[in-house]
Write an enzyme that holds these catalytic residues in place. Structure first.
Site, mmCIF file in Angstrom:
data_model
loop_
_atom_site.group_PDB
_atom_site.id
_atom_site.type_symbol
_atom_site.label_atom_id
_atom_site.label_comp_id
_atom_site.label_asym_id
_atom_site.label_seq_id
_atom_site.Cartn_x
_atom_site.Cartn_y
_atom_site.Cartn_z
ATOM 1 C CB SER A 150 22.982 25.187 8.608
ATOM 2 O OG SER A 150 23.515 26.284 9.349
ATOM 3 C CG HIS B 229 -9.154 -11.681 11.569
ATOM 4 N ND1 HIS B 229 -7.964 -11.941 12.067
ATOM 5 C CD2 HIS B 229 -9.985 -11.825 12.377
ATOM 6 C CE1 HIS B 229 -8.004 -12.071 13.419
ATOM 7 N NE2 HIS B 229 -9.392 -12.074 13.503
ATOM 8 C CB SER C 204 -2.455 4.119 -16.305
ATOM 9 O OG SER C 204 -1.864 3.406 -17.158
ATOM 10 C CE LYS D 59 -5.180 1.034 -12.468
ATOM 11 N NZ LYS D 59 -3.558 0.504 -12.676
ATOM 12 C CG ASN E 184 -4.128 4.428 -10.922
ATOM 13 O OD1 ASN E 184 -4.825 3.454 -10.864
ATOM 14 N ND2 ASN E 184 -3.165 4.607 -11.927
ATOM 15 C CD GLU F 238 -1.353 3.812 -4.992
ATOM 16 O OE1 GLU F 238 -0.558 4.195 -5.905
ATOM 17 O OE2 GLU F 238 -2.655 3.781 -5.728
ATOM 18 C CD GLN G 273 24.780 23.373 10.981
ATOM 19 O OE1 GLN G 273 25.182 24.190 11.199
ATOM 20 N NE2 GLN G 273 25.446 22.836 9.578
ATOM 21 C CE LYS H 48 19.541 24.598 12.340
ATOM 22 N NZ LYS H 48 19.846 23.550 13.674
#
Ligand code: ARG
Length: 460
Positions: free
Chosen positions: A23, A156, A277, A283, A285, A290, A322, A325
């Site tokens: 680990s 709505h 984009s 664009k 964005n 998101e 383990q 984690k």
């Protein structure tokens, strides 16, 4: 390199098992907590005469050196040793000799890891809480600037009744306030120090658990050793609190995504917090929003991982544990990352008040107020409701709003209508009139901001 337990074994561990069992690649981040816990443990062993005081000093000095070498990058962990605990113990023994081998007296990795993870989670809860409080400040600031910014409230996703952007933001501030309380409750509920539980059945050495508790800043010691090594409730409570927190900021992200569209155009994100984009030159964005929405799923996944991992484990320690984690770390990292980008993105976002107002003027969001007007003039609410329904139907047919109708047209529907109807359905009036506790009236939202600001103040 021979394993610690080689004396009991006739064969070396298969390399696939080595990799599978290890680990260190993810628990190395617990190094500080591990060292802090070991220092407290060593101090207690010395105080109780379980090891010699000179050995305690050597161990503590050795651990300090390891800590500073790890922090300066001089020292790296080795994949050869399974986890952070074995790495540190090994390095300590290489550096200080036999005293290093005495550190693990009256301790097991089971109570050691239980302690390390608790220390880590306690620290991270405070860090996450600070980020949430910072975001709440930003929400209050925006609400204060937009006490009079009328916008449609929706049910709505249909325009319903007028609210203000300030009122809207204070809804989110209240959600975040509950998130903070959940984090605080989690912290309070997990404040038990597990060291001394040993592997599962505590120890026969005359240890002083309360001394270690004090050294490490816990409120209580765990009250049962089996539970002490196998309890991960606080991991579930934390990821559950973070899931709800993520759900909240995901909902806001979803709103901002919609508000950025040409269909709404209620807000515009700062260029520094938007993306373009690769093909469509026009664009801009809302990728950040998101991603927050998407990453919410990861945190839910972490919660599910923990719940499922734990549900079949008999007492006490099993290696399944383990797996706690990576889930806990991922949930913490994700929430922090999201909050760190959310606050500046939100604070730099432009609020397009005129567009909100334009949207508010359409969609008959003052129809309830029109019905209330008739009710206040003596008409039963259900009759008023029907009358205004007819008015709205006429407006829809003629592509008008309620404010466009003449008083004569109003009077055709009810004699109760007078010249004061125009004031009654004015959006400013509609908002200002909703001054009951919780409402969108500017004076009331100011009060709501005051409540949240006092909450923030108490936590400074
Ligand atoms: N790396 C282990 C974990 O994270 C430490 C405890 C190991 N204990 C054991 N009995 N194998 O759970």
């Amino acid at each position: 390199m021979a394993k610690l337990w080689a004396a009991r074994f006739g064969k070396e561990t298969d390399s696939t098992v080595n990799d599978f069992n290890s680990s260190i690649s993810f628990d190395s981040r617990l190094y500080k907590e591990d060292i802090t816990g070991s220092m407290a443990h060593a101090a207690m062993l010395g105080k109780q005469g379980i090891i010699e005081n000179g050995e305690t000093e050597k161990i503590i000095e050795g651990l300090k050196g390891i800590l500073s070498d790890l922090e300066s990058g001089k020292l790296q962990f080795s994949e050869e040793y399974e986890d952070v605990h074995m790495n540190i113990e090994q390095i300590l023994t290489e550096r200080i000799g036999d005293a290093g081998k005495r550190l693990h007296t009256a301790r097991s990795r089971n109570d050691q890891v239980a302690l390390d993870l608790r220390l880590y989670v306690k620290k991270e809860i405070l860090a996450i809480k600070a980020l949430v409080l910072e975001f709440m400040e930003a929400l209050c600031a925006s609400a204060e600037e937009n006490l009079e910014t009328v916008m449609p409230g929706y049910t709505h996703l249909q325009r319903a009744q007028p609210v203000t952007f300030g009122h809207y933001m204070m809804a989110y501030a209240n959600m975040m306030k509950r998130d903070v309380v959940r984090l605080e409750n989690c912290l309070e509920g997990m404040d038990d120090m597990p060291l001394g539980s040993g592997a599962l059945a505590s120890t026969t050495y005359p240890i002083d658990r309360d001394f270690v508790r004090q050294q490490l800043g816990f409120s209580r010691v765990t009250d049962n050793s089996l539970d002490g090594v196998s309890d991960r409730d606080y991991c579930i409570e934390l990821t559950s609190a973070l899931s709800i927190l993520m759900m909240h900021i995901s909902r806001l992200s979803e709103e901002i995504i919609a508000w950025c569209s040409w269909e709404f155009k209620f807000v515009e994100l700062d260029d520094a917090f938007s993306t373009g984009s690769s093909i469509m030159p026009q664009k801009k964005n809302p990728d950040v929003c998101e991603l927050i929405r998407g990453k919410t799923g990861r945190v839910y996944g972490d919660l599910m991982t923990l719940l499922t991992m734990l549900k079949g484990i008999p007492l006490a320690y099993n290696k399944d544990l383990q797996e706690d984690k990576e889930a806990v770390f991922d949930a913490i990292d994700t929430a922090k990352q999201c909050l760190k980008v959310l606050t500046p993105m939100f604070s730099t976002m432009e609020i397009l008040k005129d567009n909100m107002k334009k949207a508010a003027l359409k969609g008959f969001i003052n129809a309830t107020d029109c019905a209330d007007y008739l009710t206040k003039k003596g008409m039963p609410f259900r009759d008023a409701y029907r009358t205004v329904g007819q008015l709205v139907a006429q407006c829809v047919k003629e592509d008008k709003s309620l404010a466009d109708l003449t008083l004569e047209e109003y009077k055709e529907y009810s004699e109760h209508f007078d010249a004061d109807i125009y004031r009654a359905i004015d959006l400013g009036t509609c908002v200002a009139g909703r001054c009951v506790t919780g409402g969108p009236a500017p004076s009331e939202v100011e009060r709501q901001i005051g409540v949240i600001r006092r909450f923030l103040e108490q936590r400074k």
